[in-house]
Each structure stands twice: as C-alpha cells, then as structure tokens.
Design a protein around this motif. Structure first.
Motif, PDB file in Angstrom:
ATOM      1  N   CYS A  35       0.838  -1.193   0.000  1.00 43.53           N
ATOM      2  CA  CYS A  35       0.000   0.000   0.000  1.00 43.53           C
ATOM      3  C   CYS A  35       0.874   1.245   0.000  1.00 43.53           C
ATOM      4  N   THR A  67      -1.312  14.288   1.351  1.00 35.62           N
ATOM      5  CA  THR A  67      -2.738  14.278   1.017  1.00 35.62           C
ATOM      6  C   THR A  67      -3.009  14.942  -0.325  1.00 35.62           C
ATOM      7  N   MET A  70      -1.999  12.745  -3.190  1.00 39.18           N
ATOM      8  CA  MET A  70      -2.972  11.671  -3.335  1.00 39.18           C
ATOM      9  C   MET A  70      -4.202  12.169  -4.078  1.00 39.18           C
ATOM     10  N   MET A  71      -4.690  13.351  -3.693  1.00 37.59           N
ATOM     11  CA  MET A  71      -5.885  13.894  -4.345  1.00 37.59           C
ATOM     12  C   MET A  71      -5.631  14.187  -5.827  1.00 37.59           C
ATOM     13  N   ARG A  72      -4.442  14.722  -6.157  1.00 42.95           N
ATOM     14  CA  ARG A  72      -4.093  14.959  -7.565  1.00 42.95           C
ATOM     15  C   ARG A  72      -4.070  13.655  -8.344  1.00 42.95           C
ATOM     16  N   GLU A  73      -3.420  12.637  -7.762  1.00 40.23           N
ATOM     17  CA  GLU A  73      -3.297  11.350  -8.455  1.00 40.23           C
ATOM     18  C   GLU A  73      -4.647  10.662  -8.637  1.00 40.23           C
ATOM     19  N   LEU A  74      -5.577  10.903  -7.715  1.00 41.82           N
ATOM     20  CA  LEU A  74      -6.909  10.317  -7.825  1.00 41.82           C
ATOM     21  C   LEU A  74      -7.856  11.157  -8.684  1.00 41.82           C
ATOM     22  N   VAL A  76      -9.126  14.102  -7.838  1.00 45.77           N
ATOM     23  CA  VAL A  76     -10.131  14.779  -7.020  1.00 45.77           C
ATOM     24  C   VAL A  76     -10.161  16.249  -7.368  1.00 45.77           C
TER      25      VAL A  76
END
Length: 79
Positions: A35, A67, A70-74, A76
């Motif tokens: 993970c 965080t 992560m949001m950029r990669e997802l 969001v």
C-alpha cells in the motif's frame, strides 16, 4: 519497533512515543499489503525528537505521498 530501537539518532523519548503510537503499525501494514501511506509529515533525516512516518517508509522501501499528491493522483476536484 526493533528498527526504531536500533536507530541511535533518536532520543529515548522519540523511541518510546513511536512504540506507543500507530505509526509503526501503519507502515508495517503498508509494507505487508503493498500500500501507499498518506501523511502530512515531511521526511527529516536529521530528526532526533520524533520519528517521522516518511523516514520509516524510506527505511523499509514503502511508498508514501502527502494528502494533496494523493488527491491529484486520484483526480479529485474541489469546487
């Protein structure tokens, strides 16, 4: 926990705190389950008073992001 106790740079208080909180378990879970750890902490190889999650991730080859990354990669989008 064995890794943290063997790190001479950290104070006894930092090692005790690391043993008390869930940070080590979080990195161990990420390692065992391939993970990515999401944390606001920044790596600090000179840290003595606190064992930072990114430092532990680096020691064990666990990927980590903050965080916002992560949001950029997802993908969001807020707004």
């Amino acid at each position: 926990m064995v890794w943290s106790q063997g790190q001479a740079q950290f104070t006894p208080g930092a090692k005790a705190e690391f043993a008390r909180v869930a940070d080590g378990w979080l990195v161990a879970y990420a390692l065992a389950n391939v993970c990515i750890v999401v944390t606001h902490e920044q790596s600090n190889l000179e840290a003595k008073a606190r064992i930072k999650i990114p430092n532990v991730c680096q020691a064990f080859g666990v990927q980590y992001v903050d965080t916002f990354q992560m949001m950029r990669e997802l993908g969001v989008r807020l707004g």
